[in-house]
Scaffold this active site. Structure first.
Site, short mmCIF file in Angstrom:
data_model
loop_
_atom_site.label_atom_id
_atom_site.label_comp_id
_atom_site.label_asym_id
_atom_site.label_seq_id
_atom_site.Cartn_x
_atom_site.Cartn_y
_atom_site.Cartn_z
N SER A 74 1.06 4.24 -3.15
CA SER A 74 0.14 5.26 -3.67
C SER A 74 -1.31 4.94 -3.30
O SER A 74 -2.10 5.83 -2.99
CB SER A 74 0.27 5.34 -5.20
OG SER A 74 1.51 5.90 -5.55
N GLN A 114 26.45 31.62 -22.88
CA GLN A 114 25.00 31.69 -22.80
C GLN A 114 24.37 30.36 -22.36
O GLN A 114 23.36 30.35 -21.65
CB GLN A 114 24.46 32.08 -24.18
CG GLN A 114 23.31 33.04 -24.10
CD GLN A 114 22.91 33.57 -25.46
OE1 GLN A 114 22.91 32.84 -26.46
NE2 GLN A 114 22.59 34.83 -25.52
N THR A 161 3.45 10.58 -4.93
CA THR A 161 4.24 10.77 -6.15
C THR A 161 3.69 11.94 -6.97
O THR A 161 2.56 12.39 -6.75
CB THR A 161 4.16 9.51 -7.04
OG1 THR A 161 2.79 9.30 -7.39
CG2 THR A 161 4.70 8.27 -6.33
N SER A 162 4.47 12.36 -7.96
CA SER A 162 3.97 13.43 -8.85
C SER A 162 2.68 12.97 -9.54
O SER A 162 1.77 13.78 -9.79
CB SER A 162 5.02 13.76 -9.92
OG SER A 162 6.10 14.43 -9.33
N GLU A 200 5.50 11.32 0.16
CA GLU A 200 4.32 12.15 0.46
C GLU A 200 3.43 12.31 -0.78
O GLU A 200 2.81 13.35 -1.00
CB GLU A 200 4.73 13.48 1.09
CG GLU A 200 5.44 13.23 2.41
CD GLU A 200 5.27 14.29 3.47
OE1 GLU A 200 4.40 15.16 3.33
OE2 GLU A 200 6.01 14.21 4.47
N ALA A 242 0.84 -1.20 0.00
CA ALA A 242 0.00 0.00 0.00
C ALA A 242 0.88 1.25 0.00
O ALA A 242 1.27 1.76 1.05
CB ALA A 242 -0.93 0.01 1.21
#
Ligand code: CAA
Length: 383
Positions: free
Chosen positions: A132, A279, A370-371, A368, A130
């Protein structure tokens, strides 16, 4: 709209920066290299009021707001992400107890966290099956007389070996799915709490991450946080605040990357001139500075909205917390990539701090939430 920080915020930021530079910077590489949890530093951070930043003074806390919390985590992470994550999670647990605990629980635990008697606190949600899908936890708590008896196991628990108290998500009613999950406050020395193997991590190696098993672990019924069955919502609501902390952590690492890129590129000479003149290098620095500005604004806005929510003056800040965490952690990973790139071969060497930043930042798009989970949360709020 006031974008200026209050005087108290500036003072706190400066205080944390001074402490971090004087006491943490000299050991940041060592605690990473030796995978050492710096107990003495965490005691000092508690003395500075950084274990329970948003908790009212009557419970021993610093009585500040979430903006202050975010700024403190940014400053700690600029020097050590390991220390920042430990502090972020400890504050998240203190806040969970403050928001959802009864008076007795607040009086019992918050002063101990705030004072550093408990140098850290843990948030025990994740299990081997367990991650996500946090609602599929299997650790159970069965009522027996005046006790809950906990059986099961948790993994990837931040500060687990050092936490005085932890919020543990358990299943109290298997027939109710997510509505059968509850949260118990478990003290570390409770018989039946078995601290297992410490993870050998890619980064943030000065933080402690362990497995924890519960073997017929008995905790009194009064250790239930909130109501039975409300546990999943309590954990997710508390994580909304935690995600602001991780967004802030990412901003701190991004700032450190930016500073190192500027410093190195001004000193490094190739083709007869400092590489800062090129640059290609300037663009990497400009992109990092721009994304840092955006990330800090998003994190501080989420913090501000959370404070309004807690004062009853605004709605939930879940979406903004997820957006801040998503953007800041992804941008910080890009920044760390660029920082290594600007340093060339030296960036791949442990002699330069950007190598550590690159490893430290990787987990922030994972823990905490995932994206991908943040995108789900955001999309659900939009649709
Ligand atoms: N606040 C309050 N309530 C919330 C909430 C929130 N932020 N989010 C959801 N809820 C409520 C919902 O309203 C819903 O209530 P009802 O059933 O009464 O309608 C209930 O909770 C269940 O919500 P969902 O149906 O949306 O639940 P889901 O199973 O689809 O999961 C999820 C939602 C967003 C994917 C969630 O599981 C999640 O965030 N997963 C990621 C877990 C995670 O972040 N783990 C991190 C571990 S801790 C850690 O990493 C700390 C560390 O040590 C560094």
């Amino acid at each position: 709209m006031d974008l200026e920080l209050k005087e108290e915020h500036k003072l706190l930021s400066n205080m944390v920066r001074d402490f971090a530079e004087a006491e943490i910077a000299p050991i940041a590489a060592k605690i990473d290299e030796e995978e050492e949890f710096p107990v003495e530093i965490h005691k000092k951070l508690a003395e500075l009021g950084l274990n329970a930043i948003t908790i009212p003074e009557e419970y021993g806390g610093s009585g500040m707001d979430t903006v202050a919390f975010a700024l403190a985590i940014m400053e700690l992470a600029r020097v050590s992400a390991s220390i920042a994550v430990t502090q972020s999670v400890t504050n998240m647990v203190a806040e969970g107890i403050y928001r959802f605990g009864n008076e007795e629980q607040k009086r019992k635990y918050l002063p101990k966290i705030a004072s550093g008697e408990y140098i850290a606190a843990s948030f025990a949600l994740t299990e081997p099956w367990a991650g996500s899908d946090a609602g599929s936890i299997r650790t159970t708590a069965t009522k027996e007389g005046d006790y809950y008896v906990i059986n099961g196991s948790k993994i990837f628990i931040t500060s687990g070996a050092y936490a005085g108290v932890m919020m543990v998500a358990v299943v109290t009613d298997k027939t109710k799915g997510k509505h059968g999950i509850s949260v118990l406050l478990v003290e570390k020395d409770t018989p039946g709490v078995i601290i297992g193997k410490e993870e050998k991590k890619m980064g943030q190696r000065g933080s402690n991450t362990v497995e924890i098993a519960f073997d017929n672990c008995k905790v009194p019924l009064e250790n239930l946080l909130g109501n039975e069955g409300d546990g999943f919502k309590i954990m997710l609501a508390d994580l909304d605040g935690g995600r602001i902390g991780i967004g802030a952590l990412a901003c701190g690492v991004m700032r450190a990357c930016l500073e190192e890129m500027v410093k190195y590129s001004k000193g490094r000479v190739q083709f007869g001139q400092p590489i800062a003149n090129f640059q290609a290098i300037q663009w990497m620095i400009a992109d990092t500075a721009t994304e840092l500005e955006a990330a800090e604004m998003m994190v501080l806005k989420a913090a501000y909205l959370k404070d309004l929510f807690l004062q009853g003056k605004g709605g939930r800040f879940t979406k903004e917390a997820s957006m801040a965490k998503l953007f800041a952690t992804e941008a910080a990973n890009r920044a760390a990539y660029r920082a290594v790139q600007v340093h060339g071969g030296y960036g791949y060497s442990r002699e330069f701090p950007v190598e550590r930043f690159y490893r430290d930042i990787r987990v922030t798009t994972i823990y905490e939430g995932t994206s991908e989970i943040q995108r789900i949360v955001i999309a659900r709020h939009l649709m």
